[in-house]
Design a protein around this motif. Structure first.
Motif, PDB file in Angstrom:
ATOM      1  N   GLU A  27       0.831  -1.208   0.000  1.00 49.81           N
ATOM      2  CA  GLU A  27       0.000   0.000   0.000  1.00 49.81           C
ATOM      3  C   GLU A  27       0.866   1.259   0.000  1.00 49.81           C
ATOM      4  OE1 GLU A  27      -2.420   2.404   3.375  1.00 49.81           O
ATOM      5  OE2 GLU A  27      -2.748   0.234   3.313  1.00 49.81           O
ATOM      6  N   VAL A  28       1.870   1.283   0.863  1.00 45.87           N
ATOM      7  CA  VAL A  28       2.752   2.446   0.951  1.00 45.87           C
ATOM      8  C   VAL A  28       3.559   2.583  -0.333  1.00 45.87           C
ATOM      9  CG1 VAL A  28       4.758   3.404   2.162  1.00 45.87           C
ATOM     10  CG2 VAL A  28       2.858   2.455   3.461  1.00 45.87           C
ATOM     11  N   LEU A  29       4.037   1.481  -0.879  1.00 45.95           N
ATOM     12  CA  LEU A  29       4.828   1.538  -2.112  1.00 45.95           C
ATOM     13  C   LEU A  29       3.968   2.012  -3.285  1.00 45.95           C
ATOM     14  CD1 LEU A  29       7.696   1.165  -2.984  1.00 45.95           C
ATOM     15  CD2 LEU A  29       7.213  -1.223  -3.455  1.00 45.95           C
ATOM     16  N   ARG A  30       2.703   1.630  -3.311  1.00 46.01           N
ATOM     17  CA  ARG A  30       1.798   2.123  -4.355  1.00 46.01           C
ATOM     18  C   ARG A  30       1.593   3.634  -4.236  1.00 46.01           C
ATOM     19  NH1 ARG A  30      -0.615  -2.899  -3.934  1.00 46.01           N
ATOM     20  NH2 ARG A  30      -0.676  -3.971  -5.939  1.00 46.01           N
ATOM     21  N   SER A  31       1.514   4.121  -2.996  1.00 46.72           N
ATOM     22  CA  SER A  31       1.250   5.551  -2.811  1.00 46.72           C
ATOM     23  C   SER A  31       2.473   6.422  -3.101  1.00 46.72           C
ATOM     24  CB  SER A  31       0.723   5.823  -1.399  1.00 46.72           C
ATOM     25  OG  SER A  31       1.717   5.604  -0.440  1.00 46.72           O
ATOM     26  N   ILE A  32       3.677   5.934  -2.769  1.00 49.48           N
ATOM     27  CA  ILE A  32       4.868   6.764  -2.995  1.00 49.48           C
ATOM     28  C   ILE A  32       5.616   6.407  -4.268  1.00 49.48           C
ATOM     29  CG2 ILE A  32       5.164   7.285  -0.559  1.00 49.48           C
ATOM     30  CD1 ILE A  32       7.444   5.292  -0.445  1.00 49.48           C
ATOM     31  N   GLY A  33       5.348   5.248  -4.830  1.00 53.72           N
ATOM     32  CA  GLY A  33       6.027   4.829  -6.055  1.00 53.72           C
ATOM     33  C   GLY A  33       7.379   4.209  -5.758  1.00 53.72           C
ATOM     34  N   PRO A  34       8.099   3.808  -6.797  1.00 55.56           N
ATOM     35  CA  PRO A  34       9.429   3.220  -6.600  1.00 55.56           C
ATOM     36  C   PRO A  34      10.329   4.168  -5.813  1.00 55.56           C
ATOM     37  CG  PRO A  34       8.728   2.985  -8.867  1.00 55.56           C
ATOM     38  CD  PRO A  34       7.747   3.898  -8.207  1.00 55.56           C
ATOM     39  N   CYS A  35      11.096   3.612  -4.893  1.00 56.29           N
ATOM     40  CA  CYS A  35      11.953   4.455  -4.057  1.00 56.29           C
ATOM     41  C   CYS A  35      13.091   3.609  -3.476  1.00 56.29           C
ATOM     42  CB  CYS A  35      11.147   5.085  -2.931  1.00 56.29           C
ATOM     43  SG  CYS A  35      10.407   3.903  -1.806  1.00 56.29           S
ATOM     44  N   VAL A  36      13.986   4.272  -2.802  1.00 50.28           N
ATOM     45  CA  VAL A  36      15.076   3.590  -2.105  1.00 50.28           C
ATOM     46  C   VAL A  36      14.493   2.969  -0.841  1.00 50.28           C
ATOM     47  CG1 VAL A  36      17.299   3.958  -0.968  1.00 50.28           C
ATOM     48  CG2 VAL A  36      16.750   5.197  -3.045  1.00 50.28           C
ATOM     49  N   SER A  37      15.001   1.821  -0.451  1.00 50.31           N
ATOM     50  CA  SER A  37      14.432   1.063   0.664  1.00 50.31           C
ATOM     51  C   SER A  37      14.342   1.881   1.955  1.00 50.31           C
ATOM     52  CB  SER A  37      15.216  -0.218   0.896  1.00 50.31           C
ATOM     53  OG  SER A  37      16.583   0.053   1.085  1.00 50.31           O
ATOM     54  N   GLY A  38      15.269   2.750   2.205  1.00 52.32           N
ATOM     55  CA  GLY A  38      15.221   3.584   3.403  1.00 52.32           C
ATOM     56  C   GLY A  38      14.021   4.519   3.406  1.00 52.32           C
ATOM     57  N   GLN A  39      13.669   5.034   2.233  1.00 52.16           N
ATOM     58  CA  GLN A  39      12.486   5.898   2.132  1.00 52.16           C
ATOM     59  C   GLN A  39      11.215   5.106   2.387  1.00 52.16           C
ATOM     60  OE1 GLN A  39      13.076   7.343  -1.839  1.00 52.16           O
ATOM     61  NE2 GLN A  39      13.916   9.293  -1.129  1.00 52.16           N
ATOM     62  N   LEU A  40      11.180   3.877   1.922  1.00 55.32           N
ATOM     63  CA  LEU A  40      10.020   3.018   2.151  1.00 55.32           C
ATOM     64  C   LEU A  40       9.854   2.730   3.636  1.00 55.32           C
ATOM     65  CD1 LEU A  40       7.691   1.231   1.180  1.00 55.32           C
ATOM     66  CD2 LEU A  40       9.366  -0.593   0.832  1.00 55.32           C
ATOM     67  N   VAL A  41      10.934   2.409   4.309  1.00 52.70           N
ATOM     68  CA  VAL A  41      10.883   2.126   5.749  1.00 52.70           C
ATOM     69  C   VAL A  41      10.421   3.369   6.504  1.00 52.70           C
ATOM     70  CG1 VAL A  41      12.314   1.621   7.773  1.00 52.70           C
ATOM     71  CG2 VAL A  41      12.560   0.269   5.687  1.00 52.70           C
ATOM     72  N   GLU A  42      10.942   4.520   6.132  1.00 50.86           N
ATOM     73  CA  GLU A  42      10.548   5.766   6.779  1.00 50.86           C
ATOM     74  C   GLU A  42       9.059   6.054   6.573  1.00 50.86           C
ATOM     75  OE1 GLU A  42      11.513  10.359   5.870  1.00 50.86           O
ATOM     76  OE2 GLU A  42      13.275   9.100   6.230  1.00 50.86           O
ATOM     77  N   ALA A  43       8.577   5.846   5.362  1.00 54.83           N
ATOM     78  CA  ALA A  43       7.159   6.076   5.067  1.00 54.83           C
ATOM     79  C   ALA A  43       6.269   5.086   5.821  1.00 54.83           C
ATOM     80  CB  ALA A  43       6.916   5.968   3.568  1.00 54.83           C
ATOM     81  N   LEU A  44       6.704   3.830   5.921  1.00 54.77           N
ATOM     82  CA  LEU A  44       5.954   2.828   6.690  1.00 54.77           C
ATOM     83  C   LEU A  44       5.846   3.246   8.156  1.00 54.77           C
ATOM     84  CD1 LEU A  44       7.227  -0.636   5.453  1.00 54.77           C
ATOM     85  CD2 LEU A  44       4.850   0.047   5.662  1.00 54.77           C
ATOM     86  N   ALA A  45       6.956   3.663   8.715  1.00 54.60           N
ATOM     87  CA  ALA A  45       6.978   4.057  10.122  1.00 54.60           C
ATOM     88  C   ALA A  45       6.094   5.279  10.356  1.00 54.60           C
ATOM     89  CB  ALA A  45       8.406   4.337  10.567  1.00 54.60           C
ATOM     90  N   LYS A  46       6.150   6.218   9.450  1.00 54.95           N
ATOM     91  CA  LYS A  46       5.392   7.458   9.609  1.00 54.95           C
ATOM     92  C   LYS A  46       3.895   7.255   9.383  1.00 54.95           C
ATOM     93  CE  LYS A  46       5.782  12.247   8.163  1.00 54.95           C
ATOM     94  NZ  LYS A  46       6.467  13.154   7.231  1.00 54.95           N
ATOM     95  N   LYS A  47       3.544   6.564   8.309  1.00 56.70           N
ATOM     96  CA  LYS A  47       2.137   6.427   7.934  1.00 56.70           C
ATOM     97  C   LYS A  47       1.374   5.491   8.869  1.00 56.70           C
ATOM     98  CE  LYS A  47      -0.888   5.649   4.048  1.00 56.70           C
ATOM     99  NZ  LYS A  47      -0.989   5.484   2.619  1.00 56.70           N
ATOM    100  N   HIS A  48       2.002   4.428   9.320  1.00 56.01           N
ATOM    101  CA  HIS A  48       1.314   3.428  10.132  1.00 56.01           C
ATOM    102  C   HIS A  48       1.764   3.418  11.589  1.00 56.01           C
ATOM    103  CE1 HIS A  48      -0.846   1.799   6.752  1.00 56.01           C
ATOM    104  NE2 HIS A  48       0.277   1.821   6.062  1.00 56.01           N
ATOM    105  N   GLY A  49       2.627   4.360  11.969  1.00 57.93           N
ATOM    106  CA  GLY A  49       3.050   4.471  13.354  1.00 57.93           C
ATOM    107  C   GLY A  49       3.874   3.297  13.846  1.00 57.93           C
ATOM    108  N   LEU A  50       4.623   2.690  12.930  1.00 54.94           N
ATOM    109  CA  LEU A  50       5.451   1.548  13.299  1.00 54.94           C
ATOM    110  C   LEU A  50       6.803   2.005  13.827  1.00 54.94           C
ATOM    111  CD1 LEU A  50       4.889  -0.718  10.171  1.00 54.94           C
ATOM    112  CD2 LEU A  50       3.811  -0.944  12.399  1.00 54.94           C
ATOM    113  N   ASN A  51       7.384   1.182  14.657  1.00 51.66           N
ATOM    114  CA  ASN A  51       8.752   1.375  15.090  1.00 51.66           C
ATOM    115  C   ASN A  51       9.635   1.177  13.847  1.00 51.66           C
ATOM    116  OD1 ASN A  51      11.354   0.881  16.080  1.00 51.66           O
ATOM    117  ND2 ASN A  51      10.554  -0.033  17.957  1.00 51.66           N
ATOM    118  N   PRO A  52      10.691   1.971  13.642  1.00 48.35           N
ATOM    119  CA  PRO A  52      11.541   1.792  12.454  1.00 48.35           C
ATOM    120  C   PRO A  52      12.094   0.376  12.297  1.00 48.35           C
ATOM    121  CG  PRO A  52      12.038   3.882  13.473  1.00 48.35           C
ATOM    122  CD  PRO A  52      11.083   3.165  14.404  1.00 48.35           C
TER     123      PRO A  52
END
Length: 75
Positions: free
Chosen positions: A7-32
């Motif tokens: 879901e997050v990858l669909r919303s932000i598009g292709p990216c570097v793995s660190g950006q994906l982890v950051e977006a996951l943590a921010k959007k869903h309130g997950l621990n990094p």
């Protein structure tokens, strides 16, 4: 679990793995650390092989995004 990553990858598009982890943590309130594990265990996303970015990051994308203008822009 994998649905959140996709879901997050669909919303932000292709990216570097660190950006994906950051977006996951921010959007869903997950621990990094939890976000990194979800990214690492997901087998539905693709990782660009043989091209490493700083801190051993990889370009991650969905199969349907491969070769798209968003893919080339992210690369």
């Amino acid at each position: 679990m994998s649905d959140l990553v996709e879901e997050v990858l669909r919303s932000i598009g292709p990216c570097v793995s660190g950006q994906l982890v950051e977006a996951l943590a921010k959007k869903h309130g997950l621990n990094p650390a939890t976000a990194r594990q979800r990214h690492a265990r997901n087998r539905n996303i693709k990782r660009l092989a043989y091209l490493a970015f700083p801190r051993n990051a990889r370009l991650v994308y969905l199969q349907e995004d491969y070769g798209s203008p968003m893919f080339w822009s992210a690369l």
